[in-house]
Design a protein around this motif. Structure first.
Motif, mmCIF file in Angstrom:
data_model
loop_
_atom_site.group_PDB
_atom_site.id
_atom_site.type_symbol
_atom_site.label_atom_id
_atom_site.label_comp_id
_atom_site.label_asym_id
_atom_site.label_seq_id
_atom_site.Cartn_x
_atom_site.Cartn_y
_atom_site.Cartn_z
ATOM 1 N N GLU A 5 0.816 -1.209 0.000
ATOM 2 C CA GLU A 5 0.000 0.000 0.000
ATOM 3 C C GLU A 5 0.849 1.257 0.000
ATOM 4 O OE1 GLU A 5 -3.025 -0.068 2.991
ATOM 5 O OE2 GLU A 5 -3.544 -2.150 2.524
ATOM 6 N N GLN A 7 4.577 3.467 -0.690
ATOM 7 C CA GLN A 7 5.507 3.600 -1.806
ATOM 8 C C GLN A 7 6.704 2.673 -1.600
ATOM 9 O OE1 GLN A 7 5.352 5.684 -4.759
ATOM 10 N NE2 GLN A 7 3.248 5.495 -4.073
ATOM 11 N N GLY A 69 6.722 2.024 -17.145
ATOM 12 C CA GLY A 69 5.775 3.054 -16.731
ATOM 13 C C GLY A 69 6.335 4.448 -16.848
ATOM 14 N N ASP A 70 5.745 5.363 -16.088
ATOM 15 C CA ASP A 70 6.110 6.777 -16.149
ATOM 16 C C ASP A 70 7.522 7.011 -15.628
ATOM 17 O OD1 ASP A 70 3.551 7.314 -17.078
ATOM 18 O OD2 ASP A 70 2.777 7.753 -15.083
ATOM 19 N N ARG A 84 8.061 4.748 -12.495
ATOM 20 C CA ARG A 84 6.963 4.333 -11.628
ATOM 21 C C ARG A 84 6.308 3.143 -12.312
ATOM 22 N NH1 ARG A 84 5.109 8.910 -10.091
ATOM 23 N NH2 ARG A 84 6.087 8.649 -8.070
ATOM 24 N N THR A 86 4.036 0.886 -10.883
ATOM 25 C CA THR A 86 2.606 0.926 -10.544
ATOM 26 C C THR A 86 2.402 2.188 -9.715
ATOM 27 O OG1 THR A 86 2.761 -0.234 -8.422
ATOM 28 C CG2 THR A 86 2.550 -1.614 -10.405
ATOM 29 N N GLU A 87 1.222 2.382 -9.179
ATOM 30 C CA GLU A 87 0.974 3.548 -8.321
ATOM 31 C C GLU A 87 1.839 3.526 -7.066
ATOM 32 O OE1 GLU A 87 -0.974 6.466 -8.558
ATOM 33 O OE2 GLU A 87 -0.783 5.790 -10.628
ATOM 34 N N THR A 88 2.307 2.334 -6.665
ATOM 35 C CA THR A 88 3.070 2.224 -5.420
ATOM 36 C C THR A 88 4.487 1.692 -5.588
ATOM 37 O OG1 THR A 88 2.165 0.024 -4.985
ATOM 38 C CG2 THR A 88 0.992 1.906 -4.023
ATOM 39 N N ASN A 90 8.177 1.671 -7.513
ATOM 40 C CA ASN A 90 9.105 2.463 -8.318
ATOM 41 C C ASN A 90 10.393 1.681 -8.482
ATOM 42 O OD1 ASN A 90 7.517 5.183 -8.029
ATOM 43 N ND2 ASN A 90 7.662 4.327 -5.982
ATOM 44 N N CYS A 108 8.791 10.143 -4.322
ATOM 45 C CA CYS A 108 7.976 9.036 -3.799
ATOM 46 C C CYS A 108 7.257 9.435 -2.515
ATOM 47 C CB CYS A 108 8.839 7.801 -3.583
ATOM 48 S SG CYS A 108 9.457 7.111 -5.135
ATOM 49 N N LYS A 111 4.316 11.506 -3.494
ATOM 50 C CA LYS A 111 3.301 10.620 -4.072
ATOM 51 C C LYS A 111 2.494 9.933 -2.967
ATOM 52 C CE LYS A 111 1.513 8.126 -7.508
ATOM 53 N NZ LYS A 111 0.533 8.688 -8.393
#
Length: 160
Positions: A5, A7, A69-70, A84, A86-88, A90, A108, A111
Motif C-alpha cells: 500500500e 511507496q 511506466g512513467d 513508476r 505501478t501507483e506504489t 518504483n 515518492c 506521491k
C-alpha cells in the motif's frame, strides 16, 4: 511488494535472480503485471558517471531499462533511470549519488502524501498529533527555517 500500500523503491539488481539463482526468462526485475525489463547492465568507471536531467548522477552501476511506466528520473540524454511501475512501486536502475537519491525519495514521499523536509546533517524531527520535537545531534547549534536548536539539545513546538 507489488501489492504494497505504501511507496516501494526497488533498486538496481532487484529480481535479477529467481529462487534457483537463475536469470529470470522474462528478465529482471520480473514484476508481476509489468513489462519493465533490464536489457543491459554496465559497470561505470569513477570518471564516467551518467549525468541526470535536473541534477545528480548514477555512479558505479547502471541498468538500461525498457517499459515499466512513467519516468521519474532520466539521464541528460533522455534515458530512463527511475520509473513508476505501478501507483506504489518504483524502480531505480542505477546507484545514485546523494542528490539523485534525495530527488527520488522526495518524489515518492510526495506521491504518498507526505511533506518531506531536507534537513541539515545532525538535525532530526519527530511529530505527534499535537507536538513536534527537533533534535540536534551536533556539537554546534543549528538554525533551520528560523528555528535555533542548541548543540546536543532539542526544541519543542506545540502544533495547532
Amino acid at each position: 511488494l507489488i501489492d504494497a500500500e505504501g511507496q516501494v523503491i526497488l533498486g538496481p539488481r532487484s529480481g535479477a535472480r529467481n529462487v534457483d539463482f537463475e536469470i529470470p526468462s522474462a528478465l529482471a526485475p520480473d514484476l508481476t503485471g509489468s513489462d519493465l525489463k533490464v536489457t543491459r547492465v554496465e559497470s561505470l568507471r569513477q570518471d564516467t558517471p551518467v549525468r541526470l536531467a535536473g541534477g545528480g548522477v548514477i555512479q558505479g552501476y547502471f541498468e538500461v531499462i525498457e517499459g515499466g511506466g512513467d519516468e521519474i528520473l532520466s539521464s541528460v540524454d533522455g534515458v530512463p533511470v527511475a520509473v513508476r511501475v505501478t501507483e506504489t512501486v518504483n524502480y531505480m536502475a542505477g546507484w545514485g549519488d546523494q542528490v539523485t537519491l534525495k530527488r527520488l525519495i522526495k518524489t515518492c514521499a510526495e506521491k504518498a502524501g507526505l511533506v518531506p523536509m531536507d534537513l541539515p546533517q545532525h538535525l532530526r524531527v519527530r511529530e505527534t498529533a499535537g507536538e513536534r520535537f527537533w533534535f540536534n545531534y551536533s556539537t554546534e547549534p543549528i538554525v533551520y527555517e528560523g528555528r535555533s536548536i542548541p548543540a546536543a539539545d532539542f526544541l519543542f513546538e506545540q502544533l495547532s
